[in-house]
Design an enzyme around this catalytic site. Structure first.
Site: not given
Ligand code: AP5
Ligand code: MG
Length: 223
Positions: A158, A16, A89, A169
């Site tokens: 992270r 994402k 979310r 998650r």
């Molecule tokens: P990356 O682009 O980092 O993936 P991502 O989908 O952004 O993964 P996240 O772990 O950030 O998602 P998440 O939803 O768990 O965490 P968030 O930060 O939103 O890619 C991942 C890896 O793969 C990278 O190394 C990249 O280089 C590689 N990659 C990408 N595409 C690839 C491909 N096609 N092929 C190979 N490799 C690839 O949320 C974190 C926390 O914040 C949550 O757990 C919660 O506690 C809180 N939070 C966030 N949003 C909310 C909300 N709306 N409400 C309440 N709490 C919230």
């Molecule tokens: Mg992310």
């Protein structure tokens, strides 16, 4: 004036953040990641950061009202539209999305589909920088090992990228998905993209869809 609101949805590690940044550059729209906003508060040690620190580290949901406040603040004054990563979310946050939208806005949800096995493989080798850039040690490595290409700072893992927290998650994402998607389908278009391709191929599929379809999207259309 009608604006574009593009929401990225997908399991942890699905890409994402990677794809929303790439699309933001292509469309010249701002991108707001709820996770990044929360981590910025955590790293800065603000009152909000202290309130959510343990919650994020354990992979639990931060309070809805607080997340909405941060997202709304960040989007104030955006006239051309925006890209959201990780918001809404859950079903409770979905009506908040409509508070950010105007009736004429076109809402598109992009779901990046990736298996649990693949997301785990990606997250284990993810490295991030405080400046916001994300790397993968195999698929998207920095030029200099352990250092950010953009600012030269040290890369790190992270705190929520541990096996136990990743499992939580993922489980929570799969549980929330059906009801949230049903809601978003009522208020805009939903497109599913095969996320198990290279970063470039996924980017190409998303760009093709968005550039072809946003001009004729209407409420209720499902792809
Ligand atoms: P990356 O682009 O980092 O993936 P991502 O989908 O952004 O993964 P996240 O772990 O950030 O998602 P998440 O939803 O768990 O965490 P968030 O930060 O939103 O890619 C991942 C890896 O793969 C990278 O190394 C990249 O280089 C590689 N990659 C990408 N595409 C690839 C491909 N096609 N092929 C190979 N490799 C690839 O949320 C974190 C926390 O914040 C949550 O757990 C919660 O506690 C809180 N939070 C966030 N949003 C909310 C909300 N709306 N409400 C309440 N709490 C919230
Ligand atoms: Mg992310």
């Amino acid at each position: 004036m009608s604006r574009r609101i593009i929401i990225f949805f997908g399991p942890p590690g699905s890409g994402k953040g990677t794809q929303s940044d790439l699309l933001a550059t292509t469309l010249k729209l701002p991108v707001v990641s709820a996770g990044e906003l929360l981590r910025a508060e955590q790293n800065a040690g603000t009152k909000i950061g202290k309130q959510v620190s343990a919650i994020i580290d354990q992979g639990k949901m931060a309070p809805n009202d607080l997340v909405f406040k941060l997202v709304r603040q960040r989007l104030q004054g955006e006239r051309r539209g925006f890209i959201l990563d990780g918001f809404p979310r859950n079903l409770a946050q979905a009506p908040d999305l409509l508070k950010l939208a105007k009736p004429a806005d076109k809402i598109v949800t992009i779901v990046i589909e990736v298996s649990d096995r693949e997301t785990k493989r990606r997250i284990v080798l993810r490295r991030v920088c405080d400046c916001g850039v994300t790397y993968h040690l195999h698929f998207n490595p920095p030029k200099k090992l352990g250092r950010c290409d953009n600012c030269g700072n040290k890369l790190y893992q992270r705190r929520d990228d541990t096996p136990a927290v990743i499992s939580r998650r993922l489980r929570d994402y799969r549980r929330r998905l059906p009801r949230l998607l049903a809601y978003l389908q009522k208020h805009g278009a939903v497109v599913k993209i095969n996320g198990e391709q290279t970063i470039k191929q996924v980017q190409s599929d998303i760009t093709k869809y968005v550039t072809r379809n946003t001009s004729r999207l209407c409420r209720g259309l499902t792809i």
